[in-house]
Scaffold this active site. Structure first.
Site, short mmCIF file in Angstrom:
data_model
loop_
_atom_site.label_atom_id
_atom_site.label_comp_id
_atom_site.label_asym_id
_atom_site.label_seq_id
_atom_site.Cartn_x
_atom_site.Cartn_y
_atom_site.Cartn_z
N ASP A 196 0.78 -1.20 -0.17
CA ASP A 196 -0.08 0.07 -0.08
C ASP A 196 0.89 1.26 0.03
O ASP A 196 2.08 1.33 0.52
CB ASP A 196 -0.75 0.19 1.38
CG ASP A 196 -1.93 -1.02 1.13
OD1 ASP A 196 -2.33 -1.17 -0.07
OD2 ASP A 196 -2.44 -1.41 1.98
N ASP A 225 -7.10 -1.33 -4.43
CA ASP A 225 -8.22 -0.93 -3.53
C ASP A 225 -9.11 0.12 -4.21
O ASP A 225 -10.24 -0.09 -4.02
CB ASP A 225 -7.52 -0.47 -2.27
CG ASP A 225 -6.84 -1.25 -1.58
OD1 ASP A 225 -6.97 -2.56 -1.40
OD2 ASP A 225 -5.84 -0.88 -0.67
#
EC number: 3.4.23.36
Length: 171
Positions: A124, A142
């Site tokens: 991330d 995401d």
């Protein structure tokens, strides 16, 4: 007589492939160009690029689970991917909102499961914050899942399969 072939939602898989490639390229770039936990300011006081490892699911859910969650989330992502592929195959190509939403969710699921399989965590790096409030870091996969889910919800409220002329005589 030869059965006619109809165009299916599988024609939207180009979206899945494009988003998957973008997701993996951005993750490879971040992992190769940043040190773990390094943060670079993009918009001061609002948005950074911050390299983190997510061992859990969305918003680091179950990230401290001890390792079992890697396989749990991998199995879920693979199962969801199979279901989405079946739905895309069964959908007519004209159901563009639904096909697009499924393709986006599929891209995100495959992008994150690729990370889990290769590394045991998801990379991330998109970091949004404002005046001490901090959203958990996320990635392109995401974003695709979120946009796909929003489109799916919108599709639930837009009945694009019913022709108004078909319902007038049935009331």
């Amino acid at each position: 007589m030869k059965p006619s072939k109809r165009a299916s939602g599988l024609q939207y898989l180009w979206v899945t492939v494009a988003i998957f490639i973008l997701d993996q390229l951005t993750k490879w770039w971040v992992a190769g160009d940043f040190e773990l936990y390094e943060s670079r300011i993009i918009i001061d006081g609002l948005f950074n690029l911050t390299y983190v490892h997510n061992y859990g699911a969305a918003f680091s859910f179950l990230s401290d689970g001890g390792g079992w969650q890697r396989w749990f989330f991998t199995v879920i992502a693979v199962a969801v991917s199979v279901v989405l592929l079946i739905w895309l195959r069964r959908n007519d190509v004209s159901f563009w909102r639904q096909n697009l939403s499924f393709s986006l969710i599929l891209a995100g699921a495959i992008g994150n499961v690729t990370d889990r399989f290769l590394f045991g965590y998801v990379i991330d790096f998109l970091d949004v914050h404002y005046q001490g409030w901090h959203w958990p870091a996320f990635n392109v996969a995401d974003c695709a899942i979120t946009i796909g889910a929003v489109l799916m919800l919108l599709e639930a409220f837009i009945d694009n399969q019913r022709d108004p002329e078909d319902t007038q005589g049935k009331e």
